[in-house]
Write an enzyme that holds these catalytic residues in place. Structure first.
Site, PDB file in Angstrom:
ATOM      1  N   GLU A  82      -6.845 -15.356 -10.238  1.00 40.73           N
ATOM      2  CA  GLU A  82      -6.403 -14.019 -10.644  1.00 40.73           C
ATOM      3  C   GLU A  82      -6.393 -13.859 -12.165  1.00 40.73           C
ATOM      4  O   GLU A  82      -6.828 -12.840 -12.684  1.00 40.73           O
ATOM      5  CB  GLU A  82      -5.004 -13.704 -10.092  1.00 40.73           C
ATOM      6  CG  GLU A  82      -4.952 -13.460  -8.588  1.00 40.73           C
ATOM      7  CD  GLU A  82      -5.549 -12.125  -8.159  1.00 40.73           C
ATOM      8  OE1 GLU A  82      -5.975 -11.325  -9.018  1.00 40.73           O
ATOM      9  OE2 GLU A  82      -5.599 -11.877  -6.936  1.00 40.73           O
TER      10      GLU A  82
ATOM     11  N   ASN B 187       0.243  -5.556  -9.063  1.00 45.64           N
ATOM     12  CA  ASN B 187      -0.264  -4.194  -9.253  1.00 45.64           C
ATOM     13  C   ASN B 187       0.824  -3.130  -9.450  1.00 45.64           C
ATOM     14  O   ASN B 187       1.832  -3.114  -8.751  1.00 45.64           O
ATOM     15  CB  ASN B 187      -1.138  -3.848  -8.043  1.00 45.64           C
ATOM     16  CG  ASN B 187      -1.798  -2.508  -8.181  1.00 45.64           C
ATOM     17  OD1 ASN B 187      -1.262  -1.498  -7.744  1.00 45.64           O
ATOM     18  ND2 ASN B 187      -2.962  -2.497  -8.804  1.00 45.64           N
TER      19      ASN B 187
ATOM     20  N   ASP C  77      -3.262  -4.216 -12.970  1.00 46.59           N
ATOM     21  CA  ASP C  77      -2.749  -5.502 -12.492  1.00 46.59           C
ATOM     22  C   ASP C  77      -2.204  -6.263 -13.692  1.00 46.59           C
ATOM     23  O   ASP C  77      -2.851  -6.298 -14.747  1.00 46.59           O
ATOM     24  CB  ASP C  77      -3.864  -6.316 -11.833  1.00 46.59           C
ATOM     25  CG  ASP C  77      -4.442  -5.619 -10.609  1.00 46.59           C
ATOM     26  OD1 ASP C  77      -3.687  -4.903  -9.936  1.00 46.59           O
ATOM     27  OD2 ASP C  77      -5.638  -5.798 -10.339  1.00 46.59           O
TER      28      ASP C  77
ATOM     29  N   SER D 274      -4.379   2.325 -11.422  1.00 46.87           N
ATOM     30  CA  SER D 274      -3.306   1.334 -11.508  1.00 46.87           C
ATOM     31  C   SER D 274      -3.771   0.175 -12.389  1.00 46.87           C
ATOM     32  O   SER D 274      -4.943   0.090 -12.747  1.00 46.87           O
ATOM     33  CB  SER D 274      -2.952   0.809 -10.116  1.00 46.87           C
ATOM     34  OG  SER D 274      -4.037   0.053  -9.589  1.00 46.87           O
TER      35      SER D 274
ATOM     36  N   ASP E 272      -7.670   3.971  -8.526  1.00 51.35           N
ATOM     37  CA  ASP E 272      -6.339   4.575  -8.337  1.00 51.35           C
ATOM     38  C   ASP E 272      -5.530   4.605  -9.632  1.00 51.35           C
ATOM     39  O   ASP E 272      -4.340   4.891  -9.615  1.00 51.35           O
ATOM     40  CB  ASP E 272      -5.568   3.866  -7.215  1.00 51.35           C
ATOM     41  CG  ASP E 272      -5.197   2.428  -7.551  1.00 51.35           C
ATOM     42  OD1 ASP E 272      -5.581   1.935  -8.646  1.00 51.35           O
ATOM     43  OD2 ASP E 272      -4.526   1.782  -6.728  1.00 51.35           O
TER      44      ASP E 272
ATOM     45  N   ASN F 160      -7.566  -0.665 -12.936  1.00 53.17           N
ATOM     46  CA  ASN F 160      -8.363  -0.262 -11.768  1.00 53.17           C
ATOM     47  C   ASN F 160      -8.627   1.238 -11.852  1.00 53.17           C
ATOM     48  O   ASN F 160      -7.712   2.036 -11.652  1.00 53.17           O
ATOM     49  CB  ASN F 160      -7.602  -0.571 -10.473  1.00 53.17           C
ATOM     50  CG  ASN F 160      -7.154  -2.017 -10.402  1.00 53.17           C
ATOM     51  OD1 ASN F 160      -7.963  -2.929 -10.340  1.00 53.17           O
ATOM     52  ND2 ASN F 160      -5.841  -2.234 -10.440  1.00 53.17           N
TER      53      ASN F 160
END
Length: 131
Positions: free
Chosen positions: A36, A61, A54, A52, A50, A47
């Site tokens: 990750e 998220n 991370d 958002s 949407d 992202n």
């Protein structure tokens, strides 16, 4: 932030009670963190879909788990500011991760776990670590 060494992170996860938490081993967590964030607590990824972001070592998220003040329709299920997830101290990230794996999906919430760690011999991630 902080970039952890593999075994150092394994020890931190262990200290925070992650070994066997909800049936997942230390190896699962170390493997997931590697894929990750490359063990970097300061990692962020936006992202576009949407809108958002991370955050942190486990790329938690903002749509569901933390508040960054800019994600549309965010839920903040962990009840924390996303900035907490970028600290060298991983306590907030671990506590939120524990909340996430209590959901029916478990570690399936992490794409990297499903892709790189699930069904694999994850013990290699803690091999040789003094735990």
């Amino acid at each position: 932030g902080k970039i952890y060494e593999q075994c150092e992170l394994a020890r931190e996860f262990k200290r925070h009670g992650m070994d066997g938490y909800h049936g997942y081993s230390l190896g699962d967590w170390v493997c997931t963190a590697k894929h990750e964030s490359n063990f970097n607590t300061a990692a962020t990824n936006y992202n576009r879909g949407d809108q958002s972001t991370d955050y942190g070592i486990l790329q938690i998220n903002s749509r569901w788990w933390c508040n960054d003040g800019k994600t549309p329709k965010a839920k903040n299920a962990c009840g924390i500011e996303c900035s907490e997830l970028l600290k060298a101290d991983i306590t907030a990230a671990v506590n939120c991760a524990k909340r996430i794996v209590r959901d029916p999906n478990g570690m399936g919430a992490w794409v990297a776990w499903t892709k790189y760690c699930k069904g694999k011999d994850v013990s290699q991630w803690i091999k040789g670590c003094k735990l």
